[in-house]
Design a protein around this motif. Structure first.
Motif, PDB file in Angstrom:
ATOM      1  N   UNK A  73     -38.454  42.164   6.956  1.00 63.48           N
ATOM      2  CA  UNK A  73     -38.304  41.778   8.493  1.00 63.48           C
ATOM      3  C   UNK A  73     -38.096  40.346   8.301  1.00 63.48           C
ATOM      4  N   UNK A  74     -37.632  39.727   9.574  1.00 63.62           N
ATOM      5  CA  UNK A  74     -37.387  38.237   9.685  1.00 63.62           C
ATOM      6  C   UNK A  74     -37.868  37.844  10.533  1.00 63.62           C
ATOM      7  N   UNK A  75     -38.709  36.609  10.634  1.00 66.41           N
ATOM      8  CA  UNK A  75     -39.282  35.850  11.878  1.00 66.41           C
ATOM      9  C   UNK A  75     -38.555  34.533  11.543  1.00 66.41           C
ATOM     10  N   UNK A  76     -37.643  34.186  12.458  1.00 62.04           N
ATOM     11  CA  UNK A  76     -37.232  33.023  12.834  1.00 62.04           C
ATOM     12  C   UNK A  76     -38.087  32.166  13.810  1.00 62.04           C
ATOM     13  N   UNK A  77     -38.641  30.988  13.135  1.00 61.05           N
ATOM     14  CA  UNK A  77     -39.488  30.178  14.002  1.00 61.05           C
ATOM     15  C   UNK A  77     -38.412  28.743  14.347  1.00 61.05           C
ATOM     16  N   UNK A  78     -38.128  28.859  15.600  1.00 57.42           N
ATOM     17  CA  UNK A  78     -37.288  27.752  16.134  1.00 57.42           C
ATOM     18  C   UNK A  78     -38.079  26.599  16.641  1.00 57.42           C
ATOM     19  N   UNK A 113     -31.423  38.786  16.843  1.00 62.82           N
ATOM     20  CA  UNK A 113     -32.426  39.579  16.994  1.00 62.82           C
ATOM     21  C   UNK A 113     -32.172  40.872  17.953  1.00 62.82           C
ATOM     22  N   UNK A 114     -31.371  40.647  19.049  1.00 60.85           N
ATOM     23  CA  UNK A 114     -30.902  41.593  19.925  1.00 60.85           C
ATOM     24  C   UNK A 114     -30.189  42.614  19.243  1.00 60.85           C
ATOM     25  N   UNK A 115     -29.432  42.307  18.167  1.00 63.06           N
ATOM     26  CA  UNK A 115     -28.641  43.350  17.269  1.00 63.06           C
ATOM     27  C   UNK A 115     -29.089  43.977  16.165  1.00 63.06           C
ATOM     28  N   UNK A 162     -35.007  41.629  13.070  1.00 58.75           N
ATOM     29  CA  UNK A 162     -35.361  40.205  13.152  1.00 58.75           C
ATOM     30  C   UNK A 162     -35.908  39.989  14.667  1.00 58.75           C
ATOM     31  N   UNK A 163     -36.694  39.018  14.412  1.00 59.65           N
ATOM     32  CA  UNK A 163     -37.625  38.368  15.658  1.00 59.65           C
ATOM     33  C   UNK A 163     -37.414  36.989  15.598  1.00 59.65           C
ATOM     34  N   UNK A 164     -37.763  36.274  16.972  1.00 56.05           N
ATOM     35  CA  UNK A 164     -37.747  35.026  17.060  1.00 56.05           C
ATOM     36  C   UNK A 164     -38.861  34.463  17.905  1.00 56.05           C
ATOM     37  N   UNK A 213     -45.903  31.072  12.281  1.00 57.69           N
ATOM     38  CA  UNK A 213     -45.354  32.333  11.808  1.00 57.69           C
ATOM     39  C   UNK A 213     -46.353  32.889  10.982  1.00 57.69           C
ATOM     40  N   UNK A 214     -47.314  32.435  10.215  1.00 55.73           N
ATOM     41  CA  UNK A 214     -48.363  33.260   9.683  1.00 55.73           C
ATOM     42  C   UNK A 214     -49.314  33.768  10.719  1.00 55.73           C
ATOM     43  N   UNK A 215     -49.431  33.176  11.778  1.00 56.58           N
ATOM     44  CA  UNK A 215     -50.213  33.790  12.779  1.00 56.58           C
ATOM     45  C   UNK A 215     -49.643  34.872  13.303  1.00 56.58           C
ATOM     46  N   UNK A 216     -48.323  35.122  13.684  1.00 57.38           N
ATOM     47  CA  UNK A 216     -47.601  36.118  14.031  1.00 57.38           C
ATOM     48  C   UNK A 216     -47.715  37.300  12.946  1.00 57.38           C
TER      49      UNK A 216
END
Length: 255
Positions: free
Chosen positions: A36-41, A56-58, A62-64, A80-83
């Protein structure tokens, strides 16, 4: 690829990485399809956050996480670690969005967790490599690592590197609320805390490639912070050791 440690979350901080994000996530999922991927923008003005939302929608992998301002690499990773700790992921990976961390190296980092708690992707162990860096960047990186190694008294050869995989337990047991460092000082801080806590830290070789698109976030302020903090941590560590090693006198021992 099966991950024996359990589900993997790759945290990717971004600021103005629109041109790099899609290709790096595509390569990541080619290397480790189940990750899984978490993008932190950090509110990228170039539209990186909007692109991440489309991705992420596709793709449910993937999460943002959108942040309201550019607050630095350390703060982005801590968010990101918190998530990650709110979910069920057992492995949390740090990876840059600019392509300098090859996703193809990730399987080796994950495999090394079989006998480690924190695995560092290392440019400076046998088999590691740096490509396309000018000489001054190489000297800065190698010098910073040598200074950190001597000041802190650790054997880690690439303690400033930002490509690493944590077992969940490490992030759960370290007091992340006390971590306030930024830049590559954040990487030194997290590895140093893991060593101090008695976790098993292992390095595996990676090939680091300088970004082809976008602008590096490295600055003199980041280097200055790292030198100051490492010096402070080193002195504090030696002072604690000196106090611990002092013989107990009759007066101190009491009756």
């Amino acid at each position: 690829m099966a991950e024996p440690m359990g589900p993997v979350l790759v945290v990717i901080p971004t600021y103005n990485e629109r041109d790099n994000l899609g290709p790096i996530v595509g390569r990541l999922h080619a290397a480790v399809p189940t990750a899984d991927v978490l993008v932190v923008d950090d509110a990228s003005p170039d539209g990186t956050g909007e692109l991440a939302d489309e991705m992420a929608a596709a793709d449910p992998r993937i999460r943002v996480l959108h942040r309201t301002e550019k607050a630095g690499l350390g703060a982005a990773y801590l968010a990101g670690f918190g998530v990650a700790l709110q979910g069920e992921h057992q492995v949390v990976v740090e990876m840059d969005a600019d392509g300098s961390h090859a996703p193809e190296d990730l399987p080796a980092l994950l495999a090394a967790l079989s006998d480690a708690d924190l695995v560092l992707g290392s440019r400076y162990v046998e088999g590691g490599e740096v490509r396309n860096w000018p000489a001054h960047r190489q000297w800065l990186s190698r010098g910073g690592n040598l200074y950190s190694r001597l000041a802190l008294g650790v054997g880690i050869r690439d303690i400033t590197g930002g490509y690493r995989a944590f077992r969940r337990q490490v992030l759960e047991e370290l007091d992340l609320g006390e971590v306030a460092s930024q830049g590559y000082c954040f990487q030194v801080d997290m590895a140093w805390r893991a060593v101090q806590a008695g976790f098993r830290v292992r390095e595996v070789p990676i090939t680091f490639v300088e970004r082809e698109r976008g602008t590096s976030k490295m600055s003199g302020a980041i280097v200055g912070e790292a030198l100051w903090q490492v010096t402070r941590w080193g002195f504090a560590h030696r002072f604690r050791r000196l106090r611990r090693d002092q013989p107990v006198t009759e007066d101190r021992a009491g009756a």
